[in-house]
Each structure stands twice: as C-alpha cells, then as structure tokens.
Design an enzyme around this catalytic site. Structure first.
Site, short mmCIF file in Angstrom:
data_model
loop_
_atom_site.label_atom_id
_atom_site.label_comp_id
_atom_site.label_asym_id
_atom_site.label_seq_id
_atom_site.Cartn_x
_atom_site.Cartn_y
_atom_site.Cartn_z
N ARG A 75 0.82 -1.22 0.00
CA ARG A 75 0.00 0.00 0.00
C ARG A 75 0.86 1.27 0.00
O ARG A 75 0.49 2.26 0.63
CB ARG A 75 -0.97 0.02 1.18
N ARG A 134 -3.66 6.52 0.81
CA ARG A 134 -4.19 7.75 1.41
C ARG A 134 -3.24 8.46 2.36
O ARG A 134 -3.46 9.60 2.72
CB ARG A 134 -5.51 7.45 2.13
N ARG A 136 -7.27 11.54 -5.81
CA ARG A 136 -8.54 10.94 -5.40
C ARG A 136 -9.66 11.97 -5.21
O ARG A 136 -10.84 11.62 -5.32
CB ARG A 136 -8.34 10.11 -4.13
N ASP A 164 -6.47 -3.04 -7.67
CA ASP A 164 -7.07 -3.62 -6.47
C ASP A 164 -7.34 -5.10 -6.71
O ASP A 164 -7.67 -5.51 -7.83
CB ASP A 164 -8.36 -2.91 -6.09
N TYR A 192 -14.49 -12.23 0.16
CA TYR A 192 -15.23 -11.03 -0.26
C TYR A 192 -16.48 -11.40 -1.06
O TYR A 192 -17.54 -10.79 -0.89
CB TYR A 192 -14.34 -10.10 -1.09
O1 CP3 Z 1 0.06 -1.44 -2.56
C1 CP3 Z 1 -0.21 -0.54 -3.38
O2 CP3 Z 1 0.17 0.63 -3.26
C2 CP3 Z 1 -0.93 -0.93 -4.66
C3 CP3 Z 1 -2.34 -0.84 -4.64
C4 CP3 Z 1 -3.25 -1.78 -3.84
C5 CP3 Z 1 -4.54 -1.37 -3.46
N1 CP3 Z 1 -5.21 -2.45 -2.96
C6 CP3 Z 1 -5.08 -0.02 -3.63
C7 CP3 Z 1 -6.25 0.40 -2.82
C8 CP3 Z 1 -3.11 -3.11 -3.48
C9 CP3 Z 1 -1.91 -4.03 -3.60
C10 CP3 Z 1 -4.36 -3.53 -2.93
C11 CP3 Z 1 -4.65 -4.91 -2.48
C12 CP3 Z 1 -5.87 -5.17 -1.69
N2 CP3 Z 1 -7.12 -4.64 -1.85
C13 CP3 Z 1 -5.95 -6.11 -0.64
C14 CP3 Z 1 -4.82 -6.97 -0.19
C15 CP3 Z 1 -3.86 -6.21 0.63
C16 CP3 Z 1 -4.31 -6.01 2.03
O3 CP3 Z 1 -4.37 -4.86 2.45
O4 CP3 Z 1 -4.56 -7.01 2.68
C17 CP3 Z 1 -7.27 -6.10 -0.15
C18 CP3 Z 1 -7.81 -6.94 0.98
C19 CP3 Z 1 -8.00 -5.19 -0.94
C20 CP3 Z 1 -9.46 -4.87 -0.85
C21 CP3 Z 1 -9.68 -3.45 -0.55
N3 CP3 Z 1 -9.54 -2.42 -1.44
C22 CP3 Z 1 -10.13 -2.87 0.68
C23 CP3 Z 1 -10.42 -3.65 1.93
C24 CP3 Z 1 -10.22 -1.49 0.47
C25 CP3 Z 1 -10.75 -0.43 1.40
C26 CP3 Z 1 -9.99 -0.25 2.63
C27 CP3 Z 1 -8.62 0.34 2.40
O5 CP3 Z 1 -7.67 -0.36 2.70
O6 CP3 Z 1 -8.52 1.47 1.93
C28 CP3 Z 1 -9.80 -1.22 -0.85
C29 CP3 Z 1 -9.67 0.09 -1.49
C30 CP3 Z 1 -8.27 0.48 -1.87
N4 CP3 Z 1 -7.41 -0.29 -2.57
C31 CP3 Z 1 -7.66 1.74 -1.64
C32 CP3 Z 1 -6.40 1.69 -2.24
C33 CP3 Z 1 -5.38 2.80 -2.31
C34 CP3 Z 1 -8.29 2.91 -0.93
C35 CP3 Z 1 -9.23 3.58 -1.84
C36 CP3 Z 1 -9.37 5.04 -1.52
O7 CP3 Z 1 -10.23 5.37 -0.69
O8 CP3 Z 1 -8.64 5.83 -2.11
#
Ligand code: CP3
Length: 343
Positions: free
Chosen positions: A26, A30, A39, A75, A151
C-alpha cells in the site's frame, strides 16, 4: 543497470544484494498527499481503470519514498467484476459486493474471467514500466483464492468470516467450485500481467489466517497450489498472508519464491523453520506511527533477525495505514538502505 540485477529481484531469487531491498505494501495510498489530491478528482474505480492515472500514481509513490520496487496501482477485487460480481467502493466503508454468493446456485452463475476484461491493468503496467528506470522493478499482483472468496461470500470485509465458513463447511462442493473458478480466472490474469511487463507477482492471501491448519489443507491448499503451479517460472512469486504463523509450512509447500511474513511472528525464527526460500517482512505498520528512535530500533530488530542472509526483502507485515506520516516512511526506507550488518 541490467534490470535483473536490481536488489529486489536478486533478493527474490535468494541471491546476495548490496543493500536490503525495501518496498511497502500500500505504498501508493491515502497516507500520501499526492494520492489524496488525485482521489479528490477521481473515484477509486475510475482511477484503477484509467491506465495513465494508475501509472502516474504508481510512479509518484515509488519515487516519493525511494523504494526498491513499484507495485502497480490496482485492487485485488477488480477481477470479480468480469466474473459477475457487482463491486462498488463506498465512501469510507470499503468495498461492497452487492450480490454475495451464499449457495451453490450463486456459484453456478459466476464465470471464469476472460483475461482481456482487465486490459486496463496491462495497459497501466506497460505505461508504468516505460516510465520507470531499469533499477526499479514493477510488481504485479492478485488476491489469493481464499481471500477473494471471502469477499465474494461476505459481500465485503468481515470480522469472523462466518458466512465464508458456513459455505465452506456446509457445502464443500459449492466451496471447491467457487475456489476453482476464482483460481482459474487468476491464472490468465497473472500471465497477462507478466506479459505486459510485471517483473514479480505478489499473491495477497490477506485473510487466510482465520483458518486452522487442517482447514487450510482441506479447503485452500489444492487451489492455491494449482494457481502457483500454473504461474510459477517466468517471474518470482511472493506468497503473502497475515495471521499465518501456523500455516507457513503449508504456504511454502503450496509454492512461491518469497514467503511474506506479518509482524506476529519473529522473522528470524520463521525463516529458520521455513528453510530455503526468500522472505519478505515484517514490521508492524503501527510502528510507523511512533517516533524515529522507535522506528530505528524496531526496524533494526528485524534486520538483525535476518542477519544479512541473502533473500530478505524488507516490508511491513501488512499495508501502510492512512494516518502514517510520509516522512516516517521515507525515514524507514533510508535506514534500511543505510543498514550494515554489525560485525
Ligand atoms: O500497494 C499498493 O500501493 C498498490 C495498490 C493496492 C490497493 N489495494 C489499492 C487500494 C493493493 C496491492 C491492494 C490490495 C488489496 N485490496 C488487498 C490486499 C492487501 C491487504 O491490504 O490485505 C485487499 C484486501 C483489498 C481490498 C480493498 N480495497 C479494501 C479492503 C479497500 C478499502 C480499505 C482500504 O484499505 O482502503 C480497498 C480500497 C483500496 N485499494 C484503496 C487503495 C489505495 C483505498 C481507496 C481510496 O479510498 O482511495
């Protein structure tokens, strides 16, 4: 630099590198003001589907913190859309799947995702690759079958995975059919990411730690093994999960060139138990909320546990938290690079 000589790729192969490579799960998110600005103008899914913007966010993040690898901005849940799931990202509450799978008949309506349905991801990988220097490898990724299934079944995040386990225990036939269609969808998706230029792949099994070793063996192992068998070879695979202290031996057996460790385990001891494989981890993301002295001490603990063994990729044990000061991230990356094993 020959791209294959990047410290991150050397460590994935278990070869010695001049410095311990470091990147953060990540790392584009944010906590970073540049990301929040993008965003403000663009909903999350639009950002993922706009390959120019996704490439820009990917490159900005890796350059801002000086990490040794970039991870493509995307994602894990996007592949569920071409499978037939109705995915939205609500404000603040995380992802929502509007038509959760609760029975065998729901599984039957899911389709194997055609790889070309995610062409925007491959475009973003190509564009990112062409704007990164050869010294910065690009990581592609996908969710693991179990984490994606959770999910699909829960309809979003979960605390105790009750619906997931209800289907798993109550209708093993439907469960295995669901895991199988997800795993088959992932094979083409990962291969296409590699064809587009991804130089390593991370598999996120973020929530598999809610299972016992016996349940992992019965309900997960055959599917993750199938996936890892099908994709292994062309580029290194990082096999990551959290809460996996009791599952690490099976995860290693399932496959992957690198095993991801979270902060609940001692990296040195887990590596000893795993044997010959590279490892990635494992600083508690909350340590980055503390002062620099603490960050230095806790990162040092991990580097000492690794003890200069070839094949360590420094990372957090899970993703960077949104309230993390970006200067602390930069401080961590620099200190890992400057670290020299003590005599
Ligand atoms: O790592 C990186 O910088 C690359 C991008 C990336 C995102 N999601 C961007 C994202 C990666 C590798 C993921 C993987 C992901 N997504 C996982 C596995 C990693 C982990 O954290 O266990 C999971 C479970 C998800 C599912 C997901 N997507 C959730 C639970 C959420 C919301 C909660 C959160 O963590 O923000 C997302 C949205 C998401 N994916 C955001 C980002 C930057 C936030 C969106 C926003 O509000 O801008």
């Amino acid at each position: 630099m020959n791209p294959g000589d990047a410290p991150f790729l050397k460590a994935c192969r278990g070869e010695p590198a001049d410095t311990t490579p470091v990147w953060l799960m990540r790392q584009a998110g944010r906590y970073m003001v540049e990301y929040r600005e993008v965003r403000e103008r663009t909903p999350f899914m639009d950002l993922c589907r706009d390959s120019d913007l996704a490439a820009e966010v990917t490159v900005t993040a890796v350059e801002r913190i000086g990490a040794d690898a970039a991870i493509i901005f995307s994602d894990i849940l996007l592949i569920l859309v071409p499978m037939g799931m109705d995915l939205t990202y609500g404000k603040g509450e995380g992802p929502v799947l509007g038509n959760p799978v609760r029975a065998a008949s729901d599984v039957d309506r899911l389709e194997e995702a055609p790889p070309e349905a995610l062409s925007f991801v491959y475009d973003a990988i190509r564009k990112t690759r062409s704007s990164l220097g050869p010294e910065t490898p690009l990581i592609g990724f996908c969710g693991a079958p179990f984490t994606l299934a959770s999910y699909v079944i829960e309809g979003g995040g979960s605390r105790n995975y009750a619906e997931t386990k209800k289907l798993m225990y109550g209708d093993p036939g439907a469960w295995h059919a669901l895991m199988s269609v997800i795993a088959r969808s992932l094979v083409g998706y990962v291969r296409s990411q590699v064809d587009a230029g991804a130089q390593a792949i991370q598999i996120f099994d973020s929530w598999v730690g809610c299972l016992s070793p016996a349940d992992y063996r019965e309900y997960v192992f055959p599917h993750i093994r199938f996936l890892l068998d099908a994709i292994s070879g062309p580029v290194p695979i990082i096999h990551f999960g959290t809460g996996t202290a009791t599952l690490l031996d099976q995860q290693k057996k399932a496959g992957g060139d690198v095993i991801g460790l979270d902060w609940r385990v001692n990296l040195g001891e887990s590596w000893d138990a795993l044997g010959r494989v590279a490892v990635q981890g494992n600083l508690d993301p909350c340590v980055l909320l503390a002062d620099r002295e603490t960050i230095r001490r806790r990162a040092g603990d991990i580097l000492r546990q690794a003890g200069g063994r070839p094949g360590h990729i420094f990372n957090l044990g899970h993703g960077v938290l949104p309230m993390t000061p970006v200067d602390n991230v930069k401080y961590l990356v620099d200190l890992v690079h400057e670290w020299r094993a003590e005599a």
